[in-house]
Design an enzyme around this catalytic site. Structure first.
Site, PDB file in Angstrom:
ATOM      1  N   CYS A  27      -2.712   8.925   3.353  1.00 48.37           N
ATOM      2  CA  CYS A  27      -2.397   8.498   1.976  1.00 48.37           C
ATOM      3  C   CYS A  27      -3.582   8.694   1.056  1.00 48.37           C
ATOM      4  CB  CYS A  27      -1.976   7.039   1.969  1.00 48.37           C
ATOM      5  SG  CYS A  27      -3.221   5.975   2.701  1.00 48.37           S
ATOM      6  N   GLU A  57       3.828  13.816  -4.208  1.00 49.23           N
ATOM      7  CA  GLU A  57       3.101  13.612  -2.956  1.00 49.23           C
ATOM      8  C   GLU A  57       3.820  14.423  -1.872  1.00 49.23           C
ATOM      9  OE1 GLU A  57       3.518   9.884  -0.761  1.00 49.23           O
ATOM     10  OE2 GLU A  57       1.359   9.890  -0.428  1.00 49.23           O
ATOM     11  N   GLU A  80       0.883  -1.167   0.000  1.00 53.38           N
ATOM     12  CA  GLU A  80       0.000   0.000   0.000  1.00 53.38           C
ATOM     13  C   GLU A  80       0.923   1.219   0.000  1.00 53.38           C
ATOM     14  OE1 GLU A  80      -2.502  -0.819   3.373  1.00 53.38           O
ATOM     15  OE2 GLU A  80      -3.596  -2.339   2.257  1.00 53.38           O
TER      16      GLU A  80
HETATM   17  P1  NAD Z   1       8.505   5.153   4.311  1.00 53.94           P
HETATM   18  O1  NAD Z   1       8.435   4.364   3.055  1.00 53.94           O
HETATM   19  O2  NAD Z   1       9.565   6.158   4.462  1.00 53.94           O
HETATM   20  O3  NAD Z   1       8.676   4.187   5.566  1.00 53.94           O
HETATM   21  C1  NAD Z   1       7.751   3.165   5.851  1.00 53.94           C
HETATM   22  C2  NAD Z   1       8.444   2.052   6.611  1.00 53.94           C
HETATM   23  O4  NAD Z   1       9.407   1.424   5.764  1.00 53.94           O
HETATM   24  C3  NAD Z   1       9.181   2.513   7.854  1.00 53.94           C
HETATM   25  O5  NAD Z   1       8.963   1.566   8.874  1.00 53.94           O
HETATM   26  C4  NAD Z   1      10.636   2.511   7.390  1.00 53.94           C
HETATM   27  O6  NAD Z   1      11.560   2.325   8.433  1.00 53.94           O
HETATM   28  C5  NAD Z   1      10.640   1.321   6.448  1.00 53.94           C
HETATM   29  N1  NAD Z   1      11.711   1.318   5.435  1.00 53.94           N
HETATM   30  C6  NAD Z   1      12.247   2.389   4.802  1.00 53.94           C
HETATM   31  N2  NAD Z   1      13.182   1.974   3.908  1.00 53.94           N
HETATM   32  C7  NAD Z   1      13.222   0.619   3.974  1.00 53.94           C
HETATM   33  C8  NAD Z   1      13.966  -0.390   3.300  1.00 53.94           C
HETATM   34  N3  NAD Z   1      14.868  -0.096   2.361  1.00 53.94           N
HETATM   35  N4  NAD Z   1      13.744  -1.680   3.618  1.00 53.94           N
HETATM   36  C9  NAD Z   1      12.828  -2.015   4.548  1.00 53.94           C
HETATM   37  N5  NAD Z   1      12.098  -1.106   5.232  1.00 53.94           N
HETATM   38  C10 NAD Z   1      12.270   0.204   4.941  1.00 53.94           C
HETATM   39  O7  NAD Z   1       7.056   5.790   4.494  1.00 53.94           O
HETATM   40  P2  NAD Z   1       6.578   6.813   5.635  1.00 53.94           P
HETATM   41  O8  NAD Z   1       7.227   8.125   5.377  1.00 53.94           O
HETATM   42  O9  NAD Z   1       6.730   6.162   6.961  1.00 53.94           O
HETATM   43  O10 NAD Z   1       5.019   6.915   5.338  1.00 53.94           O
HETATM   44  C11 NAD Z   1       4.450   7.821   4.455  1.00 53.94           C
HETATM   45  C12 NAD Z   1       4.166   7.168   3.112  1.00 53.94           C
HETATM   46  O11 NAD Z   1       3.287   6.061   3.299  1.00 53.94           O
HETATM   47  C13 NAD Z   1       3.459   8.066   2.130  1.00 53.94           C
HETATM   48  O12 NAD Z   1       4.021   7.876   0.848  1.00 53.94           O
HETATM   49  C14 NAD Z   1       2.022   7.550   2.143  1.00 53.94           C
HETATM   50  O13 NAD Z   1       1.279   7.804   0.976  1.00 53.94           O
HETATM   51  C15 NAD Z   1       2.243   6.102   2.341  1.00 53.94           C
HETATM   52  N6  NAD Z   1       1.041   5.466   2.862  1.00 53.94           N
HETATM   53  C16 NAD Z   1       0.281   4.689   2.038  1.00 53.94           C
HETATM   54  C17 NAD Z   1      -0.884   4.097   2.507  1.00 53.94           C
HETATM   55  C18 NAD Z   1      -1.749   3.244   1.623  1.00 53.94           C
HETATM   56  O14 NAD Z   1      -2.649   2.606   2.137  1.00 53.94           O
HETATM   57  N7  NAD Z   1      -1.524   3.215   0.329  1.00 53.94           N
HETATM   58  C19 NAD Z   1      -1.273   4.312   3.834  1.00 53.94           C
HETATM   59  C20 NAD Z   1      -0.475   5.134   4.638  1.00 53.94           C
HETATM   60  C21 NAD Z   1       0.689   5.695   4.149  1.00 53.94           C
END
Ligand code: NAD
Length: 485
Positions: free
Chosen positions: A287, A389, A253
């Site tokens: 999101c 975004e 997601e």
């Molecule tokens: P992010 O991708 O920076 O981080 C999310 C998670 O991934 C964190 O726990 C982070 O530590 C981990 N992570 C980062 N790099 C990684 C890697 N290389 N390997 C494994 N894990 C890794 O996202 P964020 O800033 O925490 O959240 C915001 C984003 O989430 C926005 O883009 C938003 O649109 C999206 N989002 C989407 C939905 C949906 O349902 N589509 C819902 C909520 C948020």
């Protein structure tokens, strides 16, 4: 008081040598210390999860599992105020949104998926064979195994339980990697799991960062059978590469740049209320929210004026004060990112209808991650704030004249998560729903969620659908059994 956020591995709270600080988004003061799991600790969690699948958890009947998940939901409800408090401290978001959306929906995630797994049928086919005796085929549904659950910070408890609920209902064991910004509610849930008797190793939590840290150790571990991830599209790409080794399944997601579409025949007040929520709820860190609004020309000016008034009506401040309707962004780092877009909008020639900066916060909150709700008009569609975004409380509004034109505008993005459409003409609404390339279309509403429905994104907004029976596709394996009669 500084809190310590440890891991939860095999039913025990565990420390690491390496830690990092957790700051409050309200005032940028340190409120905790988060332990960072190393490779060995991630490996311990994976081993514990694998052992749990072979142990009492794997042997439970569906009925027993369902009873446990109901107990989890009830215990969350009993400790409701603690969950509210913990998530409010992590995110700075308002009491109202915690009490009415994030925590109750999180608890509901355990009951809804318990009900799904209890009631879902499998399939059977009777088959003719040349000897006339025939064969019976039936499908049996088995858990997928150990699931890595990687979560974001914007609605930590809701989004984590949205994955943990179905994963456990289906009989899997999980290792949760919460966002480095929001460690608290995953750990409260660990206490709940322990207290209601979920066996050790079924629910594990490891804290840390993403690249070259806990997130990467988890997603590249060959003992993890599948990975469910919510977060940025770019992170999804990195995780997909990690999952390719071992040919492991992923459910993603990801990001969005959702269009709000308002026709002149809409119920105007409801449209303002709806788009106001879609653009500004949770300080725009949703999101499914909208940062691009398209309004039919006859009501454009009136709409801009009314949304401006709505944006200016938000009150920033103490999240526990019922008068507060807007919290800060998650961190100073995210504040800098959002403000950099506010600057870009200015440079690219936007007319700033309202906001565009930092609100005047006095006293203790002066150094928090606050930004003003912001509205722009007059930008070309190529502008950064229309393409990227931002994940802040902001939107650009543009007039349109025809359905075809607005469908084209709405689809001119690499994302395809959701849209919210406002019109009294339901035939048109349905045409629009077929034209806009997204996973979820809301008509005359936004963020109204029936947890039985498919949830997910098109294009770069995700892979797969979760929700109701759709979650079973990811969290279970269907195995065919063919019996020659
Ligand atoms: P992010 O991708 O920076 O981080 C999310 C998670 O991934 C964190 O726990 C982070 O530590 C981990 N992570 C980062 N790099 C990684 C890697 N290389 N390997 C494994 N894990 C890794 O996202 P964020 O800033 O925490 O959240 C915001 C984003 O989430 C926005 O883009 C938003 O649109 C999206 N989002 C989407 C939905 C949906 O349902 N589509 C819902 C909520 C948020």
């Amino acid at each position: 008081m500084t809190k310590e956020f440890r891991h939860f591995i095999n039913g025990e709270f565990v420390s690491s040598e390496r830690t990092f600080p957790k700051y409050s988004p309200l005032n940028n003061k340190q409120i905790g210390v988060i332990h960072e799991a190393n490779k060995q600790q991630v490996d311990d969690a994976v081993k514990a999860a694998r052992a749990a699948m072979k142990g009492p958890w794997g042997k439970m009947t569906v009925e027993q599992r369902v009873a446990k998940l109901y107990a989890v939901a009830d215990e969350i409800t009993r400790r409701f105020d603690e969950f509210v408090e913990a998530e409010m401290q992590d995110t700075g978001q308002t009491l109202h949104v915690m009490e009415h959306v994030f925590i109750p929906r999180g608890a509901a995630n355990f009951k809804i998926f318990a009900d799904v797994i209890k009631n879902v049928p499998t399939e059977a086919f009777q088959m003719e064979t040349p000897d006339g005796r025939g064969a019976m085929n039936s499908a049996i549904r088995l858990p997928k195994g150990v699931i890595g659950v990687v979560c974001p910070w914007n609605a930590p408890f809701l989004l984590m339980t949205w994955k943990v609920g179905p994963a456990l209902a289906c009989g899997n064991a999980v290792i949760v990697k919460p966002s480095e910004e929001t460690p608290a509610t995953a750990l409260l849930l660990a206490e709940v799991m322990r207290d209601v008797g979920i066996p050790a190793g079924v629910y594990n939590v490891v804290h840390g960062f993403g690249p070259q840290s806990t997130g990467e150790f988890l997603t590249s571990h060959d003992g993890v059978d599948a990975i469910t991830f919510t977060g940025e599209t770019q992170t999804g790409a990195a995780i997909m590469k990690a999952a390719a080794d071992g040919i492991r399944d992923v459910s993603f997601e990801l990001g969005g740049k959702n269009a709000g579409i308002v026709f002149a025949d809409c119920d105007f007040d409801k449209a303002i209320e709806g788009i106001g929520r879609a653009s500004f709820l949770n300080t725009g860190q949703v999101c499914l929210g909208t940062e691009r609004v398209y309004v039919e020309r006859p009501i454009f000016k009136k709409f801009v004026q009314a949304l401006k008034e709505k944006a200016e009506s938000f009150v920033a401040g103490d999240p526990t004060d019922p008068k507060t309707t807007m919290g800060p962004l998650i961190s100073k780092e995210h504040q800098a990112k959002v403000l950099s877009y506010y600057e870009k909008a200015k440079k690219e020639g936007a007319t700033i209808v309202t906001g565009g900066g930092v609100p005047d916060m006095s006293g203790d909150y002066a150094d928090g991650a606050w930004v003003q709700p912001t509205i722009w008009i007059d930008l070309p569609e190529s502008a950064s704030v229309i393409q990227d975004e931002i994940f802040g409380p902001c939107c650009h509004i543009r007039p349109f004249d025809t359905e075809d034109e607005v469908i084209e505008l709405a689809n001119a993005t690499e994302y395809g998560l959701s849209t919210t459409i406002w019109t009294q003409d339901l035939a048109r609404a349905y045409r629009m729903a077929q034209g806009v390339d997204v996973g979820i279309t809301w008509i005359n509403s936004w963020f109204l969620r029936d947890l039985r429905t498919p949830f997910g994104g098109s294009k770069k907004s995700g892979i797969g659908r979760e929700g109701g029976v759709h979650s079973l596709e990811f969290y279970t394996e269907l195995r065919n059994v063919c019996i020659k009669l």
